[in-house]
Design a protein around this motif. Structure first.
Motif, PDB file in Angstrom:
ATOM      1  N   ARG A 197      98.250  34.462   4.992  1.00 16.12           N
ATOM      2  CA  ARG A 197      96.916  34.311   5.924  1.00 16.12           C
ATOM      3  C   ARG A 197      97.213  33.799   7.049  1.00 16.12           C
ATOM      4  O   ARG A 197      96.347  34.886   8.122  1.00 16.12           O
ATOM      5  CB  ARG A 197      96.466  33.364   5.272  1.00 16.12           C
ATOM      6  N   LYS A 198      98.380  33.732   7.683  1.00 10.69           N
ATOM      7  CA  LYS A 198      98.781  33.204   9.086  1.00 10.69           C
ATOM      8  C   LYS A 198      99.166  34.468   9.827  1.00 10.69           C
ATOM      9  O   LYS A 198      98.792  34.122  10.925  1.00 10.69           O
ATOM     10  CB  LYS A 198     100.032  32.058   8.831  1.00 10.69           C
ATOM     11  N   ILE A 199      99.587  35.676   9.223  1.00 11.07           N
ATOM     12  CA  ILE A 199     100.182  36.669   9.981  1.00 11.07           C
ATOM     13  C   ILE A 199      99.358  37.819   9.821  1.00 11.07           C
ATOM     14  O   ILE A 199      99.797  38.793   9.919  1.00 11.07           O
ATOM     15  CB  ILE A 199     101.683  37.064   9.225  1.00 11.07           C
ATOM     16  N   SER A 200      98.667  37.422   9.094  1.00 12.59           N
ATOM     17  CA  SER A 200      97.502  38.315   8.637  1.00 12.59           C
ATOM     18  C   SER A 200      96.957  39.240   9.891  1.00 12.59           C
ATOM     19  O   SER A 200      97.204  41.062   9.570  1.00 12.59           O
ATOM     20  CB  SER A 200      96.467  38.269   7.177  1.00 12.59           C
TER      21      SER A 200
ATOM     22  N   VAL B 246      90.305  49.489   7.606  1.00 11.43           N
ATOM     23  CA  VAL B 246      90.703  49.905   5.626  1.00 11.43           C
ATOM     24  C   VAL B 246      92.531  49.742   6.401  1.00 11.43           C
ATOM     25  O   VAL B 246      91.974  49.074   5.171  1.00 11.43           O
ATOM     26  CB  VAL B 246      91.086  52.028   5.925  1.00 11.43           C
ATOM     27  N   ALA B 247      92.892  49.419   7.554  1.00 12.27           N
ATOM     28  CA  ALA B 247      93.657  48.974   6.938  1.00 12.27           C
ATOM     29  C   ALA B 247      94.393  47.889   6.373  1.00 12.27           C
ATOM     30  O   ALA B 247      94.858  46.850   6.195  1.00 12.27           O
ATOM     31  CB  ALA B 247      95.236  49.309   8.276  1.00 12.27           C
ATOM     32  N   GLN B 248      93.302  47.043   7.594  1.00 10.74           N
ATOM     33  CA  GLN B 248      93.233  45.529   8.038  1.00 10.74           C
ATOM     34  C   GLN B 248      92.314  44.776   6.646  1.00 10.74           C
ATOM     35  O   GLN B 248      92.670  44.267   6.279  1.00 10.74           O
ATOM     36  CB  GLN B 248      91.894  45.191   9.044  1.00 10.74           C
ATOM     37  N   ALA B 249      91.514  45.845   6.134  1.00 12.58           N
ATOM     38  CA  ALA B 249      90.899  45.561   4.263  1.00 12.58           C
ATOM     39  C   ALA B 249      91.787  45.555   3.219  1.00 12.58           C
ATOM     40  O   ALA B 249      91.395  44.443   1.983  1.00 12.58           O
ATOM     41  CB  ALA B 249      89.538  45.996   4.428  1.00 12.58           C
TER      42      ALA B 249
ATOM     43  N   PHE C  58      95.074  42.355  -0.328  1.00 19.76           N
ATOM     44  CA  PHE C  58      96.583  42.159  -0.680  1.00 19.76           C
ATOM     45  C   PHE C  58      96.652  40.747  -1.168  1.00 19.76           C
ATOM     46  O   PHE C  58      96.558  40.505  -2.243  1.00 19.76           O
ATOM     47  CB  PHE C  58      97.476  42.903  -0.389  1.00 19.76           C
ATOM     48  N   ILE C  59      96.455  39.737   0.310  1.00 13.70           N
ATOM     49  CA  ILE C  59      96.947  38.696  -0.399  1.00 13.70           C
ATOM     50  C   ILE C  59      95.485  38.085  -1.250  1.00 13.70           C
ATOM     51  O   ILE C  59      95.689  37.200  -1.914  1.00 13.70           O
ATOM     52  CB  ILE C  59      95.819  37.962   1.043  1.00 13.70           C
TER      53      ILE C  59
END
Length: 416
Positions: free
Chosen positions: A21-24, A56-59, A64-65
């Protein structure tokens, strides 16, 4: 470890989740940069669409997290990735490009989590597989919906052509179907086979270098055929093979029965004229016992005229009777006599008090002027029907001629 229940998260997994979550945010930034470097099509996209792809890539990273925390959420999380994309993105980005996008995103994520243990790497591979299958399903559903819409739109366009009820929206509808025809058009009408294969029709049309619109109306199958040309080409379009030859190749795609080809028209917007003739010919084709398959609608002009087709009557008069009458009244008289005397040269010569060679010469001139040869039985029927209709029209014109006295119209004469 990746399959542990969400309510009982091991300590190392909880630490990994916190770290992910920190590096997302950094993952999304690096992924966007990598997309620009690795995928030329992405760099060439307009800014708004690039932004949509980035979302889309960010979603995908965020989902995934969430999935890593609770793998049972796979179905709805994977589908939710593409819900972030606007609908027009599915039309501008192909399935192949989407898979490339997934691959780059997975590569960036694998590089960043390389030191976090094998269980994270396995989770990434499993999740990316699910996302790839979801992407295929999204595109398959979109293609199916688009196919159904195209089929309905094509049926609407063909119906508009058949009824002649065209409007200003017809060109845009035709363009939406991907019509590549920019030249002559003809309409082919026949029966629908029991097992109709529309893909075979389109494959055959592509091999012939033509474009087609297909309309299935119960037992009747209609093909609107156009010469496929590139409108951006600078060179003059090459003249293609005759539409009758094209119809011969397409003939196996139709069911048993008559097959009628309408006359050639300059463009698709004029196709209703060809359709009217083809439909009228199809309705009366049984009146010609030995009609070929396919048969041109203009070869069925006598049957169409007898059935009350005004277009056939006008065609016969305009293309046969009036050109002959304008050229020479002797040609009309000779043709009348020749047909009335059973196509006998000697009997015609005796009636007209001329030599048989004179009759031959005049019949040759008739053929040169109008393109029909009176010596053939079928063409003789066409010519005789044209003479009858032309004479009737001329007589009606005389009966309806206004009577004048002192320069004023008093009444219309209807003498019998």
């Amino acid at each position: 470890m990746a399959n542990a229940p969400a309510g009982d998260i091991p300590q190392d997994k909880a630490e990994t989740l916190a770290w992910l979550r920190k590096i997302s945010g950094d993952l999304a930034t690096v992924t966007t940069k990598r997309l620009e470097e690795r995928l030329p099509w992405y760099a060439e996209m307009p800014p708004a669409r690039r932004s949509s792809v980035g979302l889309v890539a960010q979603a995908g990273i965020t989902s995934f997290i969430q999935w890593y925390e609770d793998p049972t959420s796979t179905p709805w999380i994977a589908a939710d990735i593409f819900a972030a994309a606007p609908r027009e993105l599915l039309r501008s980005v192909s399935l192949q490009q989407t898979l490339q996008l997934i691959r780059v995103t997975v590569e960036v994520t694998e590089e960043r989590v390389a030191g976090r243990g094998g269980h994270v790497h396995e989770a990434i591979l499993e999740y990316s597989r699910d996302v790839a299958f979801t992407a295929a399903d999204v595109y398959a559903r979109a293609a199916e919906a688009r196919g159904l819409w195209d089929a309905r739109l094509e049926a609407l366009v063909v119906d508009s052509i058949l009824t002649g009820e065209t409007d200003d929206e017809l060109p845009s509808r035709i363009a939406a179907l991907g019509w590549h025809g920019h030249g002559e058009v003809s309409v082919l009408v026949g029966t629908t086979p029991p097992m109709f294969d529309i893909d075979q029709v389109r494959r055959t049309a592509r091999k012939l270098g033509v474009d087609v619109l297909v309309g299935v109306q119960g037992a009747r199958l209609v093909l609107v055929i156009g010469r496929a040309q590139d409108p951006a080409a600078d060179a003059e379009p090459a003249e293609g093979q005759p539409f009758l030859d094209i119809a011969l190749v397409l003939e196996p795609c139709f069911g048993a029965g008559h097959l009628v080809l309408g006359p050639t028209v300059p463009a698709l917007v004029d196709a209703s004229l060809s359709a009217r003739a083809a439909l009228a010919g199809f309705a009366v084709a049984s009146g010609w016992r030995h009609a070929p398959r396919p048969v041109e609608a203009d070869d069925l002009l006598p049957e169409r005229a007898l059935a009350g087709d005004p277009l056939a009557r006008t065609t016969l008069v305009e293309r046969i009777y009036r050109p002959l009458l304008a050229h020479s009244a002797d040609l009309v008289a000779t043709l009348w006599s020749y047909l009335d005397n059973g196509r006998s040269l000697e009997a015609t010569a005796r009636e007209l008090f001329v030599h048989p060679n004179t009759v031959r010469y005049r019949l040759k001139r008739v053929s040169e002027i109008i393109g029909w040869d009176a010596t053939g039985p079928r063409e003789a029927l066409i010519l005789q029907t044209a003479l009858i209709l032309g004479s009737i029209g001329a007589a009606e014109g005389v009966r309806r001629r206004p009577t004048r006295r002192n320069g004023q119209i008093l009444s219309t004469s209807h003498k019998q």
